[in-house]
Design a protein around this motif. Structure first.
Motif, PDB file in Angstrom:
ATOM      1  N   PRO A 180       0.613   5.305   0.452  1.00  0.00           N
ATOM      2  CA  PRO A 180      -0.238   6.171   0.267  1.00  0.00           C
ATOM      3  C   PRO A 180       0.345   7.679  -0.271  1.00  0.00           C
ATOM      4  CG  PRO A 180       0.605   5.232   2.606  1.00  0.00           C
ATOM      5  CD  PRO A 180       1.422   4.800   1.684  1.00  0.00           C
ATOM      6  N   SER A 209      -6.823  10.153   0.235  1.00  0.00           N
ATOM      7  CA  SER A 209      -7.894  10.265   1.089  1.00  0.00           C
ATOM      8  C   SER A 209      -8.922  10.949   0.580  1.00  0.00           C
ATOM      9  CB  SER A 209      -7.364  11.297   2.142  1.00  0.00           C
ATOM     10  OG  SER A 209      -8.447  11.756   3.074  1.00  0.00           O
ATOM     11  N   ILE A 218       2.959  -1.240   4.435  1.00  0.00           N
ATOM     12  CA  ILE A 218       2.271  -0.189   4.075  1.00  0.00           C
ATOM     13  C   ILE A 218       3.485   0.788   4.012  1.00  0.00           C
ATOM     14  CG2 ILE A 218       0.902   1.580   5.229  1.00  0.00           C
ATOM     15  CD1 ILE A 218      -0.975  -0.587   6.532  1.00  0.00           C
ATOM     16  N   ASP A 267      -9.632   6.440   0.981  1.00  0.00           N
ATOM     17  CA  ASP A 267     -10.113   6.178   2.644  1.00  0.00           C
ATOM     18  C   ASP A 267     -11.171   7.405   2.788  1.00  0.00           C
ATOM     19  OD1 ASP A 267     -10.509   5.841   5.085  1.00  0.00           O
ATOM     20  OD2 ASP A 267      -8.849   6.724   5.894  1.00  0.00           O
ATOM     21  N   VAL A 315       0.757  -1.126  -0.079  1.00  0.00           N
ATOM     22  CA  VAL A 315       0.036   0.016  -0.001  1.00  0.00           C
ATOM     23  C   VAL A 315       0.745   1.101  -0.075  1.00  0.00           C
ATOM     24  CG1 VAL A 315      -1.823   1.339   1.186  1.00  0.00           C
ATOM     25  CG2 VAL A 315      -1.767  -1.071   1.229  1.00  0.00           C
ATOM     26  N   ARG A 334      -5.014   2.887  10.323  1.00  0.00           N
ATOM     27  CA  ARG A 334      -4.142   1.704   9.981  1.00  0.00           C
ATOM     28  C   ARG A 334      -4.624   0.253  10.185  1.00  0.00           C
ATOM     29  NH1 ARG A 334       1.273   2.485   8.698  1.00  0.00           N
ATOM     30  NH2 ARG A 334       2.387   0.422   9.022  1.00  0.00           N
ATOM     31  N   LEU A 380      -1.369  -1.103  -4.170  1.00  0.00           N
ATOM     32  CA  LEU A 380      -2.664  -0.443  -3.923  1.00  0.00           C
ATOM     33  C   LEU A 380      -2.223   1.093  -3.415  1.00  0.00           C
ATOM     34  CD1 LEU A 380      -4.688  -3.073  -1.866  1.00  0.00           C
ATOM     35  CD2 LEU A 380      -4.628  -2.545  -4.262  1.00  0.00           C
ATOM     36  N   LEU A 411      -3.015   4.672  -2.041  1.00  0.00           N
ATOM     37  CA  LEU A 411      -4.020   4.940  -1.231  1.00  0.00           C
ATOM     38  C   LEU A 411      -4.038   6.433  -1.232  1.00  0.00           C
ATOM     39  CD1 LEU A 411      -5.844   4.422   1.159  1.00  0.00           C
ATOM     40  CD2 LEU A 411      -3.935   4.280   2.749  1.00  0.00           C
ATOM     41  N   LEU A 439      -7.107   2.471  -3.568  1.00  0.00           N
ATOM     42  CA  LEU A 439      -7.998   2.597  -2.295  1.00  0.00           C
ATOM     43  C   LEU A 439      -8.300   4.270  -1.888  1.00  0.00           C
ATOM     44  CD1 LEU A 439      -6.418  -0.140   0.095  1.00  0.00           C
ATOM     45  CD2 LEU A 439      -9.005  -0.137  -1.124  1.00  0.00           C
ATOM     46  N   LEU A 497     -11.887   3.344   6.611  1.00  0.00           N
ATOM     47  CA  LEU A 497     -10.790   2.527   7.241  1.00  0.00           C
ATOM     48  C   LEU A 497     -10.797   2.628   8.780  1.00  0.00           C
ATOM     49  CD1 LEU A 497      -7.826   3.184   5.095  1.00  0.00           C
ATOM     50  CD2 LEU A 497      -9.472   1.307   5.035  1.00  0.00           C
ATOM     51  N   LEU A 511      -7.225  -0.780   7.826  1.00  0.00           N
ATOM     52  CA  LEU A 511      -6.607  -1.087   6.554  1.00  0.00           C
ATOM     53  C   LEU A 511      -5.791  -2.680   6.596  1.00  0.00           C
ATOM     54  CD1 LEU A 511      -5.275  -0.299   3.700  1.00  0.00           C
ATOM     55  CD2 LEU A 511      -3.386   0.682   4.592  1.00  0.00           C
ATOM     56  N   LEU A 525      -1.834   7.928   7.794  1.00  0.00           N
ATOM     57  CA  LEU A 525      -2.888   7.053   8.489  1.00  0.00           C
ATOM     58  C   LEU A 525      -2.759   7.293   9.980  1.00  0.00           C
ATOM     59  CD1 LEU A 525      -2.463   3.697   6.374  1.00  0.00           C
ATOM     60  CD2 LEU A 525      -4.390   5.103   6.429  1.00  0.00           C
TER      61      LEU A 525
END
Length: 505
Positions: free
Chosen positions: A333, A396, A361, A436, A331, A343, A392, A394, A434, A474, A346, A338
């Motif tokens: 971000p 927001s 992550i 969130d 993942v 987290r 993935l 990530l 993803l 999440l 997730l 997070l």
């Protein structure tokens, strides 16, 4: 796989994918089934052998808890007696419907078997053009009806309504649809065999009825016509009964003999009945038996080699776990740190969606940072080009998607190279992303309009870069929904890649 193993594997898939809330089959049960199957088949077994043995274990254990599941698996199998009944009924139909003309005479210009011969000739023409009209291997309406009668039956689950019953009914409702898709080539060939045998049986019944009634009654043959003379009638009969004449050696009488039986005159119809029976045998029975033999050989081969959609995320995940190389889920971000609760959520989503995957992550990529350089110097020493992992990105939902920042990040991620992962996004090109929603919900609450607008903006940006968006809270994730949406997004991604590949080809 063979037919039985493929059905059991499809049933196990239906149970495990439909039971999102883990009412019938827990995560511990799933892990046990995979571990036990791997231990039984050994490392050198094929993926098909592993999946088949695992499905047997699933159904054996769940059958002790939910007998309705076992009953449904048994009930959905093809019922051979339906084919037998169809062929016998076709013979009786031919035996009972035949009528040797009106009264005790046969009009040679309207022989009782003429409609049967013409119908079968039209069917032969249809068999030639059907692949062009319906596609190769497609089942027509008659075959489709026979398949539904022979292989689909209600589960009869009338137990009390509770959580397990609802989950079971959901799984069992999906099974006929899933199995129909998998078994379509096999069942099409099987239905073709039964229908060809039924057509031959109908013709045989007509011939049997013709001779049985000929034993009890004397039939006289004659003809009459407003427009045709003896020459035209003799030529027409010579063509119509040419197959029967060829196989029996009985010649169609000449013009003088044909003129002599013009109504009201007549003659004993035995010779003409032999010509009719031989024509039906050569034009209908023999070709239909040949078609049935060919369809039976195709059916036998397909019954031993039922093809499952092993590229689906469900199967890919199981096979990846069996070979001892768990999927690597990474993942990444972007401009998003997070919180501990997010987290934890997730990690729960990843555990639910990817099973025994080894998740990582990454530290967030800062806004506007050079993406490749930032990730190439991370603690693991890896860049985006790490092949074989599921990546993935990530984001927001509170952030406004921008092409210069988020778009550049996705573009850099897509240039990283690598291969696809089992059950998730590809490691290059198109990705599952993803988004969130937890921070957004904490700030604006359940403002549906604002959330829909922000979701639409993110979808637009992600789709422009070949990505599929999965929105999840999440902090309080719905694990069943998240798992289903990740699987659907991965399938959508795979379909898009396949279509793109076919387009280039």
């Amino acid at each position: 796989m063979d037919e039985s193993a493929a059905l059991e594997t499809t049933e196990a898939r239906a149970v495990e994918t439909a039971d999102r809330d883990r009412v019938l089959w827990s995560d511990a049960d799933r892990e046990w089934a995979s571990r036990a199957a791997a231990a039984i088949v050994g490392e050198r077994a094929s993926a098909d052998e592993f999946l088949s043995r695992r499905a047997q274990l699933v159904l054996e254990r769940i059958g002790t808890r939910q007998p309705a599941v076992t009953r449904t698996v048994r009930g959905i199998r093809w019922r051979p007696w339906v084919g037998v009944v169809t062929v016998v009924a076709a013979f009786l139909f031919g035996l009972l419907i035949d009528r040797i003309g009106g009264g005790s005479s046969i009009n040679l210009l309207a022989p009782p078997v003429f409609a049967l011969v013409v119908w079968n000739l039209l069917v032969y023409v249809w068999l030639l053009v059907r692949p062009l009209a319906l596609g190769r291997g497609a089942a027509g309406p008659v075959r489709g009806l026979l398949i539904r009668v022979a292989s689909v039956r209600a589960s009869g689950d009338s137990s009390r309504a509770d959580a397990s019953t609802a989950a079971r009914r959901t799984a069992l409702a999906a099974l006929p649809r899933d199995w129909a898709r998998v078994a379509a080539p096999l069942y099409t060939a099987r239905a073709a065999r039964v229908l060809h045998l039924a057509a031959a049986a109908t013709a045989l019944g007509v011939i049997a009825g013709l001779y049985l009634r000929g034993l009890a009654f004397e039939y006289r043959a004659s003809w009459e016509s407003t427009f045709l003379g003896p020459e035209q009638v003799q030529a027409l009969l010579a063509v119509t009964f040419a197959p029967g004449s060829w196989i029996t050696g009985i010649a169609v009488p000449d013009v003088a003999a044909i003129e002599a039986i013009r109504a009201p005159a007549s003659e004993n119809a035995a010779m003409w009945m032999h010509l009719m029976a031989a024509t039906v045998a050569l034009v209908v029975i023999v070709p239909r038996l040949v078609f049935a033999l060919v369809a039976g050989l195709v059916e036998r081969r397909r019954a031993k080699r039922v093809t499952l959609p092993l590229d689906e995320p469900y199967y890919r995940r199981l096979v990846a776990a069996w070979v001892g190389e768990p999927a690597r889920v990474r993942v990444i971000p972007y401009s998003y740190t997070l919180e501990p609760e997010a987290r934890a959520g997730l990690e729960a989503v990843l555990a639910r969606a990817f099973g025994n995957a080894a998740p990582t992550i990454d530290a967030p990529v800062a806004w506007g940072d050079d993406v490749e350089q930032s990730q190439a110097t991370d603690a693991a020493g890896r860049g985006f080009a790490d092949a074989g992992e599921i990546r993935l990105p990530l984001f927001s939902l509170t952030a406004t998607p921008e092409e210069d920042a988020h778009g550049a990040f996705l573009a850099a991620l897509g240039r990283g190279g690598g291969g696809g992962g089992a059950g998730g996004a590809a490691a290059s090109g198109t990705n599952v992303a993803l988004v969130d929603e937890s921070a957004f919900l904490g700030r604006w609450g359940d403002d549906a309009q604002r959330r829909d607008e922000r979701r639409a903006a993110w979808r637009e940006l992600l789709e422009a870069h070949g990505s599929v968006a999965v929105f999840v809270d999440l902090v309080d994730p719905d694990l069943a929904v998240a798992e289903a949406e990740l699987a659907a997004a991965a399938s959508a991604h795979d379909d898009g890649v396949a279509n793109e590949g076919r387009g280039r080809a």
